[in-house]
Design a protein around this motif. Structure first.
Motif, PDB file in Angstrom:
ATOM      1  N   GLY A   1       0.771  -1.244   0.000  1.00 14.37           N
ATOM      2  CA  GLY A   1       0.000   0.000   0.000  1.00 14.37           C
ATOM      3  C   GLY A   1       0.794   1.282   0.000  1.00 14.37           C
ATOM      4  N   LEU A   2       2.116   1.225  -0.062  1.00 14.82           N
ATOM      5  CA  LEU A   2       2.903   2.454  -0.024  1.00 14.82           C
ATOM      6  C   LEU A   2       2.725   3.240  -1.326  1.00 14.82           C
ATOM      7  N   VAL A   3       2.512   4.551  -1.188  1.00 11.10           N
ATOM      8  CA  VAL A   3       2.366   5.442  -2.337  1.00 11.10           C
ATOM      9  C   VAL A   3       3.479   6.484  -2.287  1.00 11.10           C
ATOM     10  N   VAL A   4       4.259   6.564  -3.354  1.00  9.18           N
ATOM     11  CA  VAL A   4       5.360   7.518  -3.444  1.00  9.18           C
ATOM     12  C   VAL A   4       5.299   8.178  -4.816  1.00  9.18           C
ATOM     13  N   GLY A   5       5.460   9.506  -4.831  1.00 13.19           N
ATOM     14  CA  GLY A   5       5.477  10.235  -6.089  1.00 13.19           C
ATOM     15  C   GLY A   5       4.215  11.015  -6.366  1.00 13.19           C
ATOM     16  N   GLU A   6       3.299  11.077  -5.407  1.00 18.00           N
ATOM     17  CA  GLU A   6       2.043  11.810  -5.602  1.00 18.00           C
ATOM     18  C   GLU A   6       1.878  12.973  -4.631  1.00 18.00           C
ATOM     19  N   ASP A   7       2.564  12.924  -3.498  1.00 14.77           N
ATOM     20  CA  ASP A   7       2.476  13.976  -2.486  1.00 14.77           C
ATOM     21  C   ASP A   7       3.892  14.434  -2.148  1.00 14.77           C
ATOM     22  N   PRO A   8       4.379  15.498  -2.782  1.00 15.09           N
ATOM     23  CA  PRO A   8       5.773  15.913  -2.587  1.00 15.09           C
ATOM     24  C   PRO A   8       6.137  16.189  -1.138  1.00 15.09           C
ATOM     25  N   GLU A   9       5.251  16.829  -0.391  1.00 15.72           N
ATOM     26  CA  GLU A   9       5.569  17.172   0.995  1.00 15.72           C
ATOM     27  C   GLU A   9       5.706  15.920   1.851  1.00 15.72           C
ATOM     28  N   LEU A  10       4.799  14.975   1.669  1.00 18.15           N
ATOM     29  CA  LEU A  10       4.884  13.730   2.430  1.00 18.15           C
ATOM     30  C   LEU A  10       6.110  12.933   2.024  1.00 18.15           C
ATOM     31  N   ASP A  11       6.394  12.901   0.728  1.00 20.49           N
ATOM     32  CA  ASP A  11       7.585  12.181   0.263  1.00 20.49           C
ATOM     33  C   ASP A  11       8.847  12.744   0.897  1.00 20.49           C
ATOM     34  N   ALA A  12       8.958  14.063   0.964  1.00 21.88           N
ATOM     35  CA  ALA A  12      10.156  14.698   1.512  1.00 21.88           C
ATOM     36  C   ALA A  12      10.327  14.414   2.999  1.00 21.88           C
ATOM     37  N   LEU A  13       9.227  14.202   3.709  1.00 20.34           N
ATOM     38  CA  LEU A  13       9.305  13.866   5.130  1.00 20.34           C
ATOM     39  C   LEU A  13       9.795  12.448   5.357  1.00 20.34           C
TER      40      LEU A  13
END
Length: 429
Positions: free
Chosen positions: A395-407
């Motif tokens: 279920g991991l999502v990466v590449g759609e929410d820049p702020e969350l990805d950076a955290l």
């Protein structure tokens, strides 16, 4: 005034390839800190590239394909994985055929306090070992660039022009040249000045918008190089470096000549542009790997006339399973290596190294996944580099929410996310 000693008469080989008399000495000790966590456990030359190779395989393969059969590889920073790869993938050279492959870790051979102080010192400290191979010519190579090049042509130019050193050079736009060592040459390509990372790079003759950047490739006659290394070792002010010390000295006191990469680059199509990449940042590394998924990539890994030699792992074929709507193992414009299983997942413009598994209902796009990693069910990955042996949770999502990805991960200015196992482990805290 310091003057250059007169060089010995240039050697000839009676029509035989000059590469038979050359040693390729690869400088492979660099960390490559701009690759961030990708080099936490391995040196930059040991970083994976192109589905099954390591970066160092390109310099070594160029030398082998050029006809060279004597090699030295100087290692230093976190060298275990690099040495293991070289032992496994380059152990086919045979001493009984006058072939040599020496791995030369920084081992404090001259002094218990002395690691390799610089690139020139990495040759100087191993000079007795190198001399045992009796090379007539030395080709000094950086072990951390991606390109295909016939070094025989560079050797020929070196001998024909009677140079003290011949420097492999690449034409780059002037505005991009500030990150390189730049050659200022005359109309005959004789180097009249060498400037390290200049703010205002000198233009090429007749090409005001271009500069001539050093590729970190140098050809010397061996006996001449020995003299220069000894002179440099006795200079208390030297940084023991080719680019900072040896080359500028020869430019000032001897004959340094530029060799244009376009004259010796290996291309499978006549219309292709010369290909050379420094994959020294996460963005550059990601882009160079993803570019291989193009219909006609700029770098041709399928050229049987100029193969990229590497460690050939024994793996089963790649496997794509499940054929149900929404759960169909498939790939478009992607490279998938041996031992991979795409089990009900979908790949688009992605590159999977050996032994990767992508599980059901996952979407993987513009992503590079290093060996033995797995992507759980229901994941969405876009513009990602996944390090080796990483377990991406369901279920991991990466590449759609820049702020969350950076955290959570290492996100570059270009928006590419680097994921390592320690980063995944912290998600569970």
């Amino acid at each position: 005034m310091n003057t250059m000693p007169m060089p010995a008469p240039k050697a000839t080989t009676g029509g035989a390839p000059l590469s038979r008399h050359a040693m390729a000495y690869v400088l492979a000790g660099g960390r490559g800190s701009r690759l961030l966590e990708l080099t936490d456990r391995r040196a930059k030359p040991a970083v994976y590239f192109g589905g099954k190779s390591r970066i160092i395989d390109f310099a070594l393969s160029n030398a082998l394909n050029s006809g060279i059969r004597r090699f030295g590889v100087a290692t230093q920073y976190k060298a275990h994985s690099l040495i293991r790869h070289l032992q496994r993938g380059w152990n086919f050279l045979r001493p009984e055929r006058n072939e040599i492959f020496d791995i030369l870790p920084a081992s404090q051979r001259i002094s218990e306090e002395a690691w390799y102080a610089g690139t020139a010192d990495a040759v100087w400290q191993n000079l007795d070992i190198i001399k045992d191979s009796e090379p007539r010519y030395m080709i000094i190579l950086a072990g951390d660039h991606i390109y295909k090049m016939d070094y025989e042509k560079m050797l020929q130019q070196h001998v024909e022009q009677g140079a003290d050193v011949t420097i492999g050079c690449l034409e780059v736009p002037r505005e991009e040249a500030s990150g390189f060592g730049v050659m200022h040459v005359d109309e005959d390509d004789r180097v009249i000045a060498f400037v390290e990372k200049p703010k205002d790079p000198p233009a090429m003759p007749g090409k005001p918008d271009k500069a001539l950047a050093s590729m970190g490739i140098y050809v010397f006659e061996a006996s001449f190089l020995w003299d220069q290394l000894e002179r440099d070792a006795n200079d208390p002010h030297s940084a023991r470096d080719f680019g900072k010390d040896i080359i500028p000295y020869i430019v000032k006191h001897g004959k340094a000549v530029a060799h244009h990469f376009s004259k010796s680059c290996v291309k499978s199509r006549s219309e292709a542009e010369p290909y050379w990449r420094d994959v020294g940042t996460v963005d550059a590394y990601w882009e160079a790997n993803i570019d291989l998924t193009d219909v006609v990539p700029e770098l041709d890994l399928y050229d049987n006339d100029w193969p990229i030699w590497t460690y050939g792992e024994i793996t089963p074929p790649a496997k794509f399973v499940h054929d149900i709507d929404g759960r169909r193992g498939s790939a478009v414009s992607s490279l998938v290596s041996g031992g991979c299983i795409v089990s009900g997942g979908f790949l688009k413009r992605s590159l999977l190294f050996t032994g990767v598994r992508v599980n059901s209902y996952s979407m993987v796009e513009n992503t590079v996944i290093l060996p033995q990693s797995s992507v759980g069910r229901g994941c969405r990955l876009k513009d990602v580099v996944v390090d080796a042996r990483v377990r991406i949770p369901d279920g991991l999502v990466v590449g759609e929410d820049p702020e969350l990805d950076a955290l959570r991960f290492r996100r570059t200015e270009r928006g590419v996310c680097l994921i390592t196992q320690p980063m995944i482990d912290r998600l569970d805290v």
